[in-house]
Enzyme design. Structure first.
Site, PDB file in Angstrom:
ATOM      1  N   PRO A  72      -3.553   0.274  -3.921  1.00 21.99           N
ATOM      2  CA  PRO A  72      -3.540   0.349  -5.363  1.00 21.99           C
ATOM      3  C   PRO A  72      -2.351  -0.380  -5.903  1.00 21.99           C
ATOM      4  CG  PRO A  72      -2.458   2.247  -4.475  1.00 21.99           C
ATOM      5  CD  PRO A  72      -2.593   1.248  -3.391  1.00 21.99           C
ATOM      6  N   GLU A  73      -2.563  -1.106  -6.931  1.00 23.90           N
ATOM      7  CA  GLU A  73      -1.446  -1.641  -7.691  1.00 23.90           C
ATOM      8  C   GLU A  73      -1.575  -1.035  -9.088  1.00 23.90           C
ATOM      9  OE1 GLU A  73      -0.867  -5.896  -7.216  1.00 23.90           O
ATOM     10  OE2 GLU A  73      -1.989  -5.864  -5.342  1.00 23.90           O
TER      11      GLU A  73
END
Length: 256
Positions: free
Chosen positions: A2-3
């Site tokens: 995840p960013e």
DNA sequence: CTTAATGTTCCCCA
DNA sequence: TTGGGGAACATTAA
């Protein structure tokens, strides 16, 4: 996995579903998921769900739970447990799974909202961004990945932002003019907001809290596109290693 | 069999 | 003190 855009997508769907619910129990299914007994939040009520960089913060009356998703972490609402379910939080009316194949993610029980990272790229002003950049001496790719510079950018959005800004990933911060620093700030915000609108990028593992894939991966211009033509000039996208991460760019559009 | 993968952290060296 | 390389962590897929 995840960013910032993926974490934001998770938070937006989780916040209305979790806020106000009481935790009935927390079960850890892997010893490595947490070191500080998150079972202790049982009985407390979720007051808010926020994003901190690429992390998810579940705020309780006192302190909260910081979810680091690592590379393959997932927060899933009302999903049955699977082979990679590492923790299960039972709430008043729903359950929340923390699934994580590679187990680089973790759950941290904290007394207060985390601090100490760089500013959120969606909140920092252009002037402040340029000023912070001026104080560093490193490669641009490395800078963007540094969570103490700005928080939330990872390997995908670093490459995509540098392409949009026309900056070579190995370019030095010292030699970047203010105009290009301001441009980088602008494209970062445009990129991250666009990616959020597309509910993040699903390359291999990312899904949102409902188990749905994001859609932004089809709009990636360089990430994962080695050998394909640059969407701007047609030159083949190149892949190098920078800051120990696979790095994708157009050697013609992103001069050094 | 080897390599790389949306990440972080720690250790070592300049 | 800052910057950078490399390894480690665990698992899958190409």
């Amino acid at each position: 996995m995840p960013e910032l855009p993926e974490a934001e997508t998770i938070v937006r769907s989780l916040r209305p579903r979790l806020a106000g619910r009481r935790v009935l129990s927390v079960r850890l299914l892997s010893a490595r998921v947490s070191r500080d007994r998150p079972e202790r939040i049982a009985g407390q009520t979720v007051r808010d769900v926020r994003r901190h960089g690429k992390r998810v913060w579940l705020a309780f009356d006192t302190g909260g739970l910081l979810v680091k998703l690592g590379m393959t972490g997932r927060l899933l609402a009302d999903h049955p447990p699977g082979p990679y379910t590492r923790a299960r939080i039972e709430l008043d009316g729903m359950t929340l799974n923390f699934d994580d194949i590679r187990q680089f993610g973790s759950l941290q029980l904290l007394d207060a909202e985390p601090a100490g990272m760089g500013p959120d790229p969606l909140e920092i002003s252009a002037e402040e961004f340029a000023a912070r950049l001026r104080g560093r001496d490193t490669q641009l790719k490395r800078l963007l990945l540094d969570q103490t510079f700005v928080r939330g950018i990872g390997n995908i959005y670093a490459d995509e932002a540098l392409f949009r800004a026309g900056i070579h990933p190995l370019a030095r911060t010292r030699r970047l003019g203010k105009d290009r620093a301001l441009r980088l700030h602008r494209v970062l915000i445009e990129l991250l907001e666009l990616a959020i609108r597309h509910r993040g990028s699903s390359i291999s593992d990312y899904v949102d809290a409902a188990g749905e894939r994001g859609g932004f991966q089809s709009l990636h211009q360089v990430y994962g596109r080695e050998g394909e033509p640059c969407p701007a000039c047609g030159a083949p996208i190149r892949r190098i290693v920078a800051a120990q991460r696979g790095t994708h760019f157009c050697a013609r559009c992103q001069r050094r």
